[in-house]
Design a protein around this motif. Structure first.
Motif, PDB file in Angstrom:
ATOM      1  N   GLY A  31       0.846  -1.200   0.000  1.00  0.00           N
ATOM      2  CA  GLY A  31       0.000   0.000   0.000  1.00  0.00           C
ATOM      3  C   GLY A  31       0.872   1.238   0.000  1.00  0.00           C
ATOM      4  N   ALA A  32       0.223   2.389   0.174  1.00  0.00           N
ATOM      5  CA  ALA A  32       0.991   3.641   0.170  1.00  0.00           C
ATOM      6  C   ALA A  32       1.840   3.773   1.430  1.00  0.00           C
ATOM      7  CB  ALA A  32       0.057   4.833   0.024  1.00  0.00           C
ATOM      8  N   THR A  33       1.380   3.222   2.551  1.00  0.00           N
ATOM      9  CA  THR A  33       2.176   3.299   3.792  1.00  0.00           C
ATOM     10  C   THR A  33       3.550   2.676   3.563  1.00  0.00           C
ATOM     11  OG1 THR A  33       0.209   3.239   5.180  1.00  0.00           O
ATOM     12  CG2 THR A  33       2.271   2.516   6.200  1.00  0.00           C
ATOM     13  N   ASN A  47       5.646   4.646   1.038  1.00  0.00           N
ATOM     14  CA  ASN A  47       6.261   5.828   1.660  1.00  0.00           C
ATOM     15  C   ASN A  47       7.482   5.427   2.482  1.00  0.00           C
ATOM     16  OD1 ASN A  47       4.375   7.568   0.587  1.00  0.00           O
ATOM     17  ND2 ASN A  47       3.071   7.606   2.403  1.00  0.00           N
ATOM     18  N   HIS A  49       1.100  12.617   5.533  1.00  0.00           N
ATOM     19  CA  HIS A  49       0.438  11.476   6.172  1.00  0.00           C
ATOM     20  C   HIS A  49       1.355  10.921   7.264  1.00  0.00           C
ATOM     21  CE1 HIS A  49      -1.107   7.250   6.290  1.00  0.00           C
ATOM     22  NE2 HIS A  49      -2.252   7.880   6.145  1.00  0.00           N
ATOM     23  N   MET A  59       3.709  15.607  -0.174  1.00  0.00           N
ATOM     24  CA  MET A  59       2.587  14.850  -0.749  1.00  0.00           C
ATOM     25  C   MET A  59       1.950  15.596  -1.920  1.00  0.00           C
ATOM     26  SD  MET A  59       0.132  15.557   2.538  1.00  0.00           S
ATOM     27  CE  MET A  59      -0.653  13.973   2.482  1.00  0.00           C
ATOM     28  N   ASN A 104      -4.914  14.253   2.217  1.00  0.00           N
ATOM     29  CA  ASN A 104      -6.131  13.452   2.414  1.00  0.00           C
ATOM     30  C   ASN A 104      -7.141  14.142   3.326  1.00  0.00           C
ATOM     31  OD1 ASN A 104      -3.807  12.891   4.088  1.00  0.00           O
ATOM     32  ND2 ASN A 104      -5.038  11.411   5.192  1.00  0.00           N
ATOM     33  N   ASP A 139       3.784  11.495  -2.008  1.00  0.00           N
ATOM     34  CA  ASP A 139       2.765  10.530  -1.622  1.00  0.00           C
ATOM     35  C   ASP A 139       1.540  10.867  -2.479  1.00  0.00           C
ATOM     36  OD1 ASP A 139       0.604   9.282  -0.448  1.00  0.00           O
ATOM     37  OD2 ASP A 139       1.124   9.846   1.608  1.00  0.00           O
ATOM     38  N   ALA A 159      -1.259   8.933  -2.785  1.00  0.00           N
ATOM     39  CA  ALA A 159      -2.348   7.997  -2.466  1.00  0.00           C
ATOM     40  C   ALA A 159      -3.719   8.521  -2.902  1.00  0.00           C
ATOM     41  CB  ALA A 159      -2.356   7.699  -0.966  1.00  0.00           C
ATOM     42  N   GLN A 160      -3.913   9.843  -2.846  1.00  0.00           N
ATOM     43  CA  GLN A 160      -5.237  10.401  -3.155  1.00  0.00           C
ATOM     44  C   GLN A 160      -5.383  10.813  -4.625  1.00  0.00           C
ATOM     45  OE1 GLN A 160      -7.784  10.433  -1.101  1.00  0.00           O
ATOM     46  NE2 GLN A 160      -6.748   9.870   0.790  1.00  0.00           N
ATOM     47  N   SER A 174      -1.671   3.834  -4.095  1.00  0.00           N
ATOM     48  CA  SER A 174      -2.392   2.779  -3.395  1.00  0.00           C
ATOM     49  C   SER A 174      -3.618   2.430  -4.234  1.00  0.00           C
ATOM     50  CB  SER A 174      -2.821   3.333  -2.031  1.00  0.00           C
ATOM     51  OG  SER A 174      -3.527   2.366  -1.306  1.00  0.00           O
ATOM     52  N   HIS A 197      -6.678   1.122  -2.906  1.00  0.00           N
ATOM     53  CA  HIS A 197      -8.003   1.117  -2.294  1.00  0.00           C
ATOM     54  C   HIS A 197      -8.667   2.480  -2.192  1.00  0.00           C
ATOM     55  CE1 HIS A 197      -7.269   2.421   1.984  1.00  0.00           C
ATOM     56  NE2 HIS A 197      -6.027   2.098   1.683  1.00  0.00           N
ATOM     57  N   LYS A 198      -7.955   3.536  -2.574  1.00  0.00           N
ATOM     58  CA  LYS A 198      -8.610   4.855  -2.617  1.00  0.00           C
ATOM     59  C   LYS A 198      -9.257   5.068  -3.980  1.00  0.00           C
ATOM     60  CE  LYS A 198      -6.236   5.956   1.184  1.00  0.00           C
ATOM     61  NZ  LYS A 198      -6.807   6.182   2.488  1.00  0.00           N
ATOM     62  N   CYS A 239      -7.071   6.527   9.772  1.00  0.00           N
ATOM     63  CA  CYS A 239      -5.988   5.900  10.537  1.00  0.00           C
ATOM     64  C   CYS A 239      -5.621   6.706  11.777  1.00  0.00           C
ATOM     65  CB  CYS A 239      -4.775   5.635   9.655  1.00  0.00           C
ATOM     66  SG  CYS A 239      -4.600   6.735   8.286  1.00  0.00           S
TER      67      CYS A 239
END
Ligand code: PMP
Length: 396
Positions: A88-90, A93, A117, A164, A168, A193, A195-196, A216, A218-219, A343
């Motif tokens: 994932g993005a976590t 990163n 994040h 980023m 988010n 980052d 992710a969004q 990622s 799942h977004k 989170c």
């Protein structure tokens, strides 16, 4: 919080019957049916290990993995070898920051900023504890990094800059073209980052400005548990110290059996998002503009968060003047929205604190967003619920 009567099956039934609306799309999204269909065969029918080099089961899985990598490289406009699949993005990163900093050597310097994040800020803190140097850039009231601040920071040597692409919590887009140009001039790789980003900002508006990019699935209507790190191999050449040592997977940059169904889902989700980004952004802006009018009418003292124009389309974040986010959730139980990042639930948002808000104000923060699982009539229904739920009446 949702009342007990609105948990589990009840929520599901209401969503299915179109009487509840999920708006927490910056936390996660449902897997799109076509994405699920693409993943399905790779769970059981075609289950091989892509690293099994001696038989057809392995070759088939390797074919799917490399096919997904080629598809993603095409979307990003890069070479397939510049992608590393992660959980994932976590993790992306983590690999970007620690990977570059460790490769640069003990004590090397990271430049980042306070609205990142937690998966960036926690790694930055760890690097500091290990004797590395960390510079936090200032942000303005919209959470944007002023390019002059980065220019100043880059007067001293740095191994990496991490800013980023899109926040988010407050939706602000960072000025990556300007920041990227400064990093290039200083010869320092820029990590973002992202992710969004997928489905909200065209990838072509981000990729050319950065040397490393975390994404990622799942977004963007893909599965949870998969993402990627893009790390350019040329101009600049990014050197990465692996953070999950193990087998030779992912060009020795990330050990572990690659989850083929998830990677197939990641490629399908990002391809779908990129193909639809223009249409989705337009619908997102329209929906958010309508909701914003309702909130403004009901709450004249509302404080909007993030930059007014340079923001994720469809993302709304505000501080309620006279009631907590929980009060609003109780008043609008058929809407699924949040008070900041999932989170970080429970703690005051570090993003709002960095913007100068108090912990109490952070508790009055609301975030909601449009996503393409909503149909054309849904924004109007949501506006009706907001109107009724906010009602212009103080609950304080
Ligand atoms: N970065 C940002 C900006 C995010 O919004 C999120 C998800 N909350 C992440 C990183 C972490 O992504 P993942 O869940 O894929 O690890």
């Amino acid at each position: 919080m949702l009342s007990k009567a609105m948990t589990g099956r009840t929520v599901h039934n209401r969503i299915v019957r179109g009487r509840a609306w999920y708006l927490d799309v910056h936390a996660t999204t449902p897997v799109a049916e076509e994405v699920l269909a693409a993943m399905w065969p790779w769970f059981s029918e075609r289950f091989g290990n892509p690293a099994s080099a001696g038989h057809a089961w392995g070759w088939e899985a390797r074919g799917a993995l490399e096919g997904a990598r080629d598809q993603l490289a095409g979307l990003l406009g890069i070479e397939p070898g510049e992608l590393v699949f992660t959980s994932g993005a976590t993790e992306a990163n983590h690999l970007a920051l620690m990977g570059v900093l460790e490769a640069a050597g003990a004590g090397s310097r990271l430049v980042c900023q306070p609205t990142e994040h937690a998966s960036v800020l926690e790694v930055a803190r760890r690097w500091g504890r290990q004797g590395g140097r960390v510079t936090l850039l200032p942000v303005d009231g919209d959470g944007m990094v002023p390019p002059e601040a980065l220019e100043d920071a880059l007067r001293e040597p740095a191994a990496l800059v991490s800013v980023m692409a899109a926040n988010n919590e407050i939706g602000t887009l960072q000025p990556l073209p300007e920041l990227g140009a400064l990093c290039r001039a200083a010869g320092v790789p820029l990590h973002a980052d992202g992710a969004q980003v997928p489905g909200r900002v065209p990838l072509g508006q981000v990729v050319p400005h950065v040397a490393l990019l975390s994404l990622s699935a799942h977004k963007a209507y893909g599965p949870k548990g998969v993402g990627l790190l893009m790390a350019r191999r040329r101009s600049p050449r990014v050197r990465l110290e692996p953070q999950v040592p193990g087998g030779g997977q992912e060009g020795r940059r990330r050990g572990g059996t690659v989850p083929v169904p998830l990677v197939v889902g990641l490629a399908a989700a990002l391809a779908r998002a990129e193909a639809s980004v223009a249409a989705w952004s337009e619908r997102a802006r329209d929906a958010a503009a309508g909701w914003r009018r309702v909130v403004d009418d009901a709450l004249p003292d509302v404080r909007w968060l993030g930059h007014a124009e340079r923001r994720l389309p469809g993302h709304l974040a505000f501080v309620l003047p006279d009631r907590t986010a929980t009060d609003m959730m109780r008043a609008c139980p058929e809407l699924g929205f949040s008070s900041g990042a999932a989170c970080q639930s429970g703690a005051p948002s570090h993003v709002l604190l960095a913007l100068g808000f108090t912990a109490a104000e952070a508790g009055r923060m609301v975030r909601l967003g449009w996503g393409p699982h909503l149909d054309e009539k849904d924004p109007g229904h949501v506006a009706g619920v907001l109107e009724r739920g906010l009602g212009g009446r103080s609950l304080a």
